[in-house]
Motif scaffolding. Structure first.
Motif, PDB file in Angstrom:
ATOM      1  N   PHE A 102       0.836  -1.199   0.000  1.00  0.00           N
ATOM      2  CA  PHE A 102       0.000   0.000   0.000  1.00  0.00           C
ATOM      3  C   PHE A 102       0.875   1.255   0.000  1.00  0.00           C
ATOM      4  O   PHE A 102       0.621   2.206  -0.733  1.00  0.00           O
ATOM      5  CB  PHE A 102      -0.925  -0.033   1.222  1.00  0.00           C
ATOM      6  N   LEU A 103       1.928   1.250   0.820  1.00  0.00           N
ATOM      7  CA  LEU A 103       2.839   2.384   0.881  1.00  0.00           C
ATOM      8  C   LEU A 103       3.520   2.623  -0.465  1.00  0.00           C
ATOM      9  O   LEU A 103       3.596   3.758  -0.944  1.00  0.00           O
ATOM     10  CB  LEU A 103       3.896   2.168   1.970  1.00  0.00           C
TER      11      LEU A 103
ATOM     12  N   ALA B  42       4.056   5.932  -5.324  1.00  0.00           N
ATOM     13  CA  ALA B  42       4.012   6.060  -6.786  1.00  0.00           C
ATOM     14  C   ALA B  42       2.949   7.082  -7.199  1.00  0.00           C
ATOM     15  O   ALA B  42       3.186   7.905  -8.095  1.00  0.00           O
ATOM     16  CB  ALA B  42       3.731   4.704  -7.427  1.00  0.00           C
ATOM     17  N   GLU B  43       1.782   7.044  -6.545  1.00  0.00           N
ATOM     18  CA  GLU B  43       0.732   8.032  -6.836  1.00  0.00           C
ATOM     19  C   GLU B  43       1.207   9.443  -6.499  1.00  0.00           C
ATOM     20  O   GLU B  43       0.958  10.388  -7.251  1.00  0.00           O
ATOM     21  CB  GLU B  43      -0.539   7.709  -6.044  1.00  0.00           C
TER      22      GLU B  43
ATOM     23  N   LEU C 265       1.704  12.536  -9.064  1.00  0.00           N
ATOM     24  CA  LEU C 265       1.016  13.799  -8.811  1.00  0.00           C
ATOM     25  C   LEU C 265       2.002  14.965  -8.780  1.00  0.00           C
ATOM     26  O   LEU C 265       1.735  16.028  -9.339  1.00  0.00           O
ATOM     27  CB  LEU C 265       0.236  13.720  -7.496  1.00  0.00           C
ATOM     28  N   GLN C 266       3.149  14.749  -8.163  1.00  0.00           N
ATOM     29  CA  GLN C 266       4.173  15.798  -8.144  1.00  0.00           C
ATOM     30  C   GLN C 266       4.638  16.139  -9.559  1.00  0.00           C
ATOM     31  O   GLN C 266       4.812  17.316  -9.890  1.00  0.00           O
ATOM     32  CB  GLN C 266       5.382  15.359  -7.315  1.00  0.00           C
ATOM     33  N   ALA C 267       4.818  15.122 -10.401  1.00  0.00           N
ATOM     34  CA  ALA C 267       5.231  15.355 -11.790  1.00  0.00           C
ATOM     35  C   ALA C 267       4.153  16.126 -12.550  1.00  0.00           C
ATOM     36  O   ALA C 267       4.454  17.043 -13.330  1.00  0.00           O
ATOM     37  CB  ALA C 267       5.534  14.027 -12.484  1.00  0.00           C
ATOM     38  N   GLU C 268       2.885  15.770 -12.307  1.00  0.00           N
ATOM     39  CA  GLU C 268       1.785  16.472 -12.967  1.00  0.00           C
ATOM     40  C   GLU C 268       1.714  17.926 -12.516  1.00  0.00           C
ATOM     41  O   GLU C 268       1.507  18.836 -13.324  1.00  0.00           O
ATOM     42  CB  GLU C 268       0.471  15.746 -12.666  1.00  0.00           C
TER      43      GLU C 268
END
Length: 119
Positions: A82-83, A88-89, A93-96
Protein backbone atom coordinates in the motif's frame (compact mmCIF):
# COMPACT_ATOMS: atom_id res chain seq x y z
CA UNK A 1 -10.91 -11.30 -3.77
CA UNK A 2 -10.20 -8.33 -1.54
CA UNK A 3 -8.16 -5.50 -3.05
CA UNK A 4 -5.06 -4.29 -1.17
CA UNK A 5 -6.59 -0.94 -0.16
CA UNK A 6 -9.62 -2.61 1.44
CA UNK A 7 -7.50 -5.34 3.03
CA UNK A 8 -5.08 -2.76 4.44
CA UNK A 9 -7.83 -0.55 5.83
CA UNK A 10 -9.73 -3.47 7.37
CA UNK A 11 -6.65 -5.08 8.95
CA UNK A 12 -5.58 -1.69 10.29
CA UNK A 13 -8.99 -1.03 11.85
CA UNK A 14 -9.17 -4.53 13.33
CA UNK A 15 -5.74 -4.03 14.88
CA UNK A 16 -6.73 -0.68 16.38
CA UNK A 17 -10.26 -1.63 17.46
CA UNK A 18 -10.82 -5.39 17.53
CA UNK A 19 -14.15 -4.96 19.32
CA UNK A 20 -15.69 -2.95 16.44
CA UNK A 21 -18.92 -4.25 15.03
CA UNK A 22 -19.19 -4.90 11.33
CA UNK A 23 -21.57 -1.95 11.11
CA UNK A 24 -18.95 0.33 12.71
CA UNK A 25 -16.26 -1.04 10.39
CA UNK A 26 -18.49 -0.39 7.37
CA UNK A 27 -19.09 3.20 8.48
CA UNK A 28 -15.39 3.81 9.17
CA UNK A 29 -14.38 2.38 5.79
CA UNK A 30 -17.19 3.94 3.79
CA UNK A 31 -18.32 0.59 2.37
CA UNK A 32 -21.43 -1.54 2.73
CA UNK A 33 -22.08 -3.81 5.67
CA UNK A 34 -22.34 -6.73 3.23
CA UNK A 35 -18.87 -6.03 1.85
CA UNK A 36 -17.40 -5.87 5.37
CA UNK A 37 -19.09 -9.17 6.20
CA UNK A 38 -17.73 -10.76 3.01
CA UNK A 39 -14.20 -9.42 3.66
CA UNK A 40 -14.11 -10.56 7.28
CA UNK A 41 -15.33 -14.03 6.30
CA UNK A 42 -12.62 -14.19 3.62
CA UNK A 43 -9.95 -13.16 6.14
CA UNK A 44 -11.21 -15.78 8.60
CA UNK A 45 -11.15 -18.50 5.91
CA UNK A 46 -7.56 -17.52 5.02
CA UNK A 47 -6.62 -17.81 8.69
CA UNK A 48 -5.70 -14.13 9.02
CA UNK A 49 -8.43 -13.21 11.51
CA UNK A 50 -10.18 -15.15 14.25
CA UNK A 51 -13.18 -14.22 16.34
CA UNK A 52 -13.48 -14.34 20.08
CA UNK A 53 -16.47 -13.35 22.15
CA UNK A 54 -16.17 -11.28 25.29
CA UNK A 55 -16.98 -13.75 28.01
CA UNK A 56 -17.71 -11.09 30.65
CA UNK A 57 -20.03 -9.09 28.41
CA UNK A 58 -23.71 -9.70 29.23
CA UNK A 59 -24.39 -9.60 25.48
CA UNK A 60 -22.82 -12.91 24.42
CA UNK A 61 -23.16 -11.91 20.77
CA UNK A 62 -20.37 -9.34 21.09
CA UNK A 63 -17.23 -10.50 19.31
CA UNK A 64 -13.70 -9.26 18.91
CA UNK A 65 -11.85 -9.73 15.64
CA UNK A 66 -8.27 -10.70 16.38
CA UNK A 67 -5.43 -10.92 13.90
CA UNK A 68 -3.67 -14.25 13.93
CA UNK A 69 0.15 -14.34 13.65
CA UNK A 70 -0.40 -14.91 9.91
CA UNK A 71 -2.75 -11.92 9.90
CA UNK A 72 -0.13 -9.71 11.53
CA UNK A 73 2.39 -10.83 8.91
CA UNK A 74 -0.11 -10.22 6.09
CA UNK A 75 -0.88 -6.76 7.50
CA UNK A 76 2.84 -5.94 7.33
CA UNK A 77 3.06 -7.13 3.70
CA UNK A 78 -0.10 -5.29 2.67
CA UNK A 79 1.12 -2.13 4.40
CA UNK A 80 4.36 -2.21 2.40
CA UNK A 81 2.48 -2.76 -0.88
CA UNK A 82 0.00 0.00 0.00
CA UNK A 83 2.84 2.38 0.88
CA UNK A 84 4.64 1.70 -2.43
CA UNK A 85 1.43 2.35 -4.36
CA UNK A 86 0.77 5.61 -2.50
CA UNK A 87 4.38 6.77 -3.06
CA UNK A 88 4.01 6.06 -6.79
CA UNK A 89 0.73 8.03 -6.84
CA UNK A 90 2.42 10.87 -4.94
CA UNK A 91 5.37 10.94 -7.36
CA UNK A 92 3.02 10.96 -10.36
CA UNK A 93 1.02 13.80 -8.81
CA UNK A 94 4.17 15.80 -8.14
CA UNK A 95 5.23 15.35 -11.79
CA UNK A 96 1.78 16.47 -12.97
CA UNK A 97 1.91 19.54 -10.71
CA UNK A 98 5.39 20.42 -12.00
CA UNK A 99 4.16 20.14 -15.60
CA UNK A 100 1.15 22.37 -14.84
CA UNK A 101 3.40 24.94 -13.18
CA UNK A 102 5.66 24.99 -16.25
CA UNK A 103 2.60 25.45 -18.44
CA UNK A 104 1.37 28.36 -16.29
CA UNK A 105 4.86 29.90 -16.30
CA UNK A 106 5.01 29.58 -20.11
CA UNK A 107 1.61 31.27 -20.40
CA UNK A 108 2.73 34.05 -18.07
CA UNK A 109 5.95 34.54 -20.02
CA UNK A 110 4.02 34.86 -23.27
CA UNK A 111 1.62 37.39 -21.73
CA UNK A 112 -1.45 35.22 -22.33
CA UNK A 113 -2.51 35.05 -18.69
CA UNK A 114 -3.31 38.78 -18.54
CA UNK A 115 -6.67 38.27 -20.27
CA UNK A 116 -7.57 34.94 -18.65
CA UNK A 117 -9.34 36.46 -15.64
CA UNK A 118 -11.77 38.41 -17.83
CA UNK A 119 -13.56 35.32 -19.20
Amino acid sequence: MIDDATRYQLLKLLTERPECTQRELAAAMGISLGKVNYCIKALIVKGLVKTDNFRRNPNKGVYAYLLTPEGVQEKAHVTVRFLHRKIAEYDALQAEIAALRREVDDLAASGLDAGMGAA
